[in-house]
Design a protein around this motif. Structure first.
Motif, short mmCIF file in Angstrom:
data_model
loop_
_atom_site.label_atom_id
_atom_site.label_comp_id
_atom_site.label_asym_id
_atom_site.label_seq_id
_atom_site.Cartn_x
_atom_site.Cartn_y
_atom_site.Cartn_z
N GLY A 130 5.76 -2.02 -5.81
CA GLY A 130 7.12 -1.78 -5.34
C GLY A 130 8.01 -1.08 -6.34
N ASP A 131 7.53 -0.84 -7.56
CA ASP A 131 8.34 -0.14 -8.58
C ASP A 131 7.46 0.93 -9.22
N ALA A 148 -11.83 10.04 -9.65
CA ALA A 148 -11.69 8.70 -10.22
C ALA A 148 -10.36 8.08 -9.79
N THR A 149 -9.30 8.87 -9.78
CA THR A 149 -8.00 8.36 -9.35
C THR A 149 -8.05 7.96 -7.88
N ALA A 150 -8.62 8.83 -7.06
CA ALA A 150 -8.71 8.52 -5.62
C ALA A 150 -9.54 7.26 -5.38
N LEU A 151 -10.67 7.14 -6.09
CA LEU A 151 -11.52 5.96 -5.94
C LEU A 151 -10.77 4.70 -6.31
N ARG A 152 -10.13 4.70 -7.47
CA ARG A 152 -9.43 3.51 -7.92
C ARG A 152 -8.31 3.12 -6.95
N LEU A 153 -7.49 4.10 -6.53
CA LEU A 153 -6.35 3.79 -5.67
C LEU A 153 -6.79 3.40 -4.26
N HIS A 154 -7.87 4.01 -3.78
CA HIS A 154 -8.40 3.62 -2.47
C HIS A 154 -8.91 2.18 -2.51
N ARG A 155 -9.61 1.81 -3.56
CA ARG A 155 -10.12 0.45 -3.67
C ARG A 155 -8.99 -0.58 -3.76
N ASP A 156 -7.86 -0.13 -4.27
CA ASP A 156 -6.71 -1.02 -4.35
C ASP A 156 -5.94 -1.12 -3.04
N GLY A 157 -6.43 -0.44 -2.01
CA GLY A 157 -5.83 -0.57 -0.69
C GLY A 157 -4.83 0.50 -0.31
N ASP A 195 3.95 12.90 4.53
CA ASP A 195 4.86 12.01 3.81
C ASP A 195 4.04 11.20 2.81
N ALA A 196 4.52 11.15 1.57
CA ALA A 196 3.76 10.48 0.51
C ALA A 196 4.70 9.70 -0.39
N ASP A 197 4.20 8.59 -0.89
CA ASP A 197 4.92 7.82 -1.90
C ASP A 197 4.63 8.34 -3.30
N PRO A 231 0.83 -1.21 0.00
CA PRO A 231 0.00 0.00 0.00
C PRO A 231 0.86 1.25 0.00
N LEU A 232 0.42 2.24 -0.77
CA LEU A 232 1.14 3.50 -0.90
C LEU A 232 0.40 4.62 -0.18
N ARG A 233 1.16 5.62 0.23
CA ARG A 233 0.59 6.86 0.77
C ARG A 233 0.51 7.85 -0.40
#
Length: 395
Positions: free
Chosen positions: A329-330, A22-31, A157-159, A8-10
């Motif tokens: 991870g990449d 849409a980006t937030a929804l997709r990335l949130h659903r991905d954990g 802090d964010a990835d 999971p990324l920040r």
């Protein structure tokens, strides 16, 4: 949707429009852990009509939005081409266009699309209104992550930082430099705004459009919503016009038009919620820089002349999530793969938009006459359906 994310990324997403939500929804659903910031003080509503076709419909389906959007679908509009006095020159029935589009097509108000995205998030994400990204630094000096400072003074802090903050993107300015290097003025201005009431003689699900050399004026009356007006015109001073009054600019360029539709639109031009801007495209060699990536109009604004901005925003968001999931991870490799897959489509849409400007603001009487003949051919009983099928296959 199940969480398949092992890493999971920040993530900070700047912008709560279609691309950002849409980006937030997709990335949130991905954990992933997602924070959204939006410069506007509150959620926006209304807006103009957008079409979701092809990849745009596919992305809406991938995000699980289609059932909610079906409920909001305006369907295909009957289109009236009118003269300067508002009288009808010819009519294109909605059934003609429906034959070419099929069932995998949606026409919704921009605000309804954003509303469906909000509902899909179900209040699970933190969204800070009246807030922008003030700085984004790599404190390690080795691309180990970002320290994102917001305009409210908080530091995160964010990835990954996603700039989905539109044509006038602040994130793009921070990470890539001044807009002058990327934003290309197409020498047209556009205005869009709601009307208080429907003009006399304009039925629901009907568009009234006037096309002349260098300009177009249109009024749309959707089902269950306030009608809206749309104007665009060719000008060498689009940016200067956009800093002034929409009412003054429209009076100068459309003051000769008459009839109830045109008069209603002109009266509403002074409304405080009018959208008025220059028409531009964003062209960049790359959409990412380290841990910063741009999505939607911030990265590739195709302009209103392309007609696929909302669909590309959804597709960009959905595919970004897929790319990050495929290469956990990449981040750098995921962003490269995402851009390589999406760029050909964006480039094609931008090229089509530049070629298609003549449809919205014909540069000469010859162009206007050819366009008039094409519209008449599309409304012919036998020829029209055949041409629409050919256009659908080409699309």
């Amino acid at each position: 949707m199940p969480d398949h994310t092992e890493h999971p990324l920040r993530i900070v997403v700047a912008g709560a429009g279609i691309a950002g939500l849409a980006t937030a929804l997709r990335l949130h659903r991905d954990g992933h852990r997602v924070l959204v910031v939006e410069r506007a003080p509150a959620r926006r509503a209304g807006g103009y009509l957008v079409n979701l076709l092809g990849p745009g419909f596919d992305a809406a389906e991938g995000l699980g939005l289609v059932p909610a959007l079906r409920e909001r679908d305006q369907g295909i509009f009957t289109s009236r081409l009118v003269r300067a006095d508002g009288s009808t020159k010819l009519t294109m029935p909605a059934a003609l266009a429906e034959q070419s589009l099929g069932s995998r097509a949606l026409t919704v108000l921009r605000g309804d699309l954003e509303g469906a995205l909000w509902e899909a998030m179900g209040g699970a994400l933190e969204i800070r209104f009246g807030t922008t990204v003030a700085a984004a630094d790599d404190p390690s000096g080795a691309d180990g992550g970002l320290r994102v400072t917001l305009s409210d003074g908080s530091v995160h802090d964010a990835d990954l930082l996603v700039g989905a903050d539109g044509l006038h993107s602040g994130v793009r300015d921070l990470a890539f430099g001044p807009a002058t290097g990327f934003v290309h003025d197409l020498q047209h201005a556009v205005a869009a705004f709601p009307l208080d009431a429907a003009p006399n003689g304009l039925p629901e699900q009907t568009a009234s459009t006037f096309i002349d050399v260098g300009r177009t004026a249109a009024v749309f009356r959707p089902r269950g919503h306030a009608p809206s007006a749309f104007f665009t015109y060719r000008t060498a001073t689009a940016e200067a016009d956009a800093t002034g009054s929409p009412a003054d600019a429209l009076a100068a360029h459309f003051g000769d038009l008459s009839g109830p539709v045109h008069e209603a639109a002109r009266r509403a031009a002074g409304a405080g919620d009018a959208y008025f801007d220059s028409v531009s495209q964003v062209v960049m060699d790359t959409w990412s820089s380290g841990r910063v990536v741009l999505v939607g109009d911030a990265a590739w604004c195709v302009s209103l002349f392309a007609g696929h901005g909302a669909g590309l925003a959804l597709a960009g968001a959905d595919r970004l999530g897929r790319a990050l999931a495929a290469q956990p991870g990449d981040i750098a490799a995921a962003l490269r793969a995402w851009e390589d897959g999406l760029r050909p489509e964006v480039t094609a849409r931008q090229r089509q938009a530049r070629a298609g400007m003549a449809r919205f603001a014909p540069p000469s009487r010859v162009h206007l006459g050819v366009q008039d003949l094409m519209i008449r051919a599309l409304t012919a009983p036998l020829l029209g359906p055949a041409l629409l099928r050919l256009m659908s296959r080409a699309r």
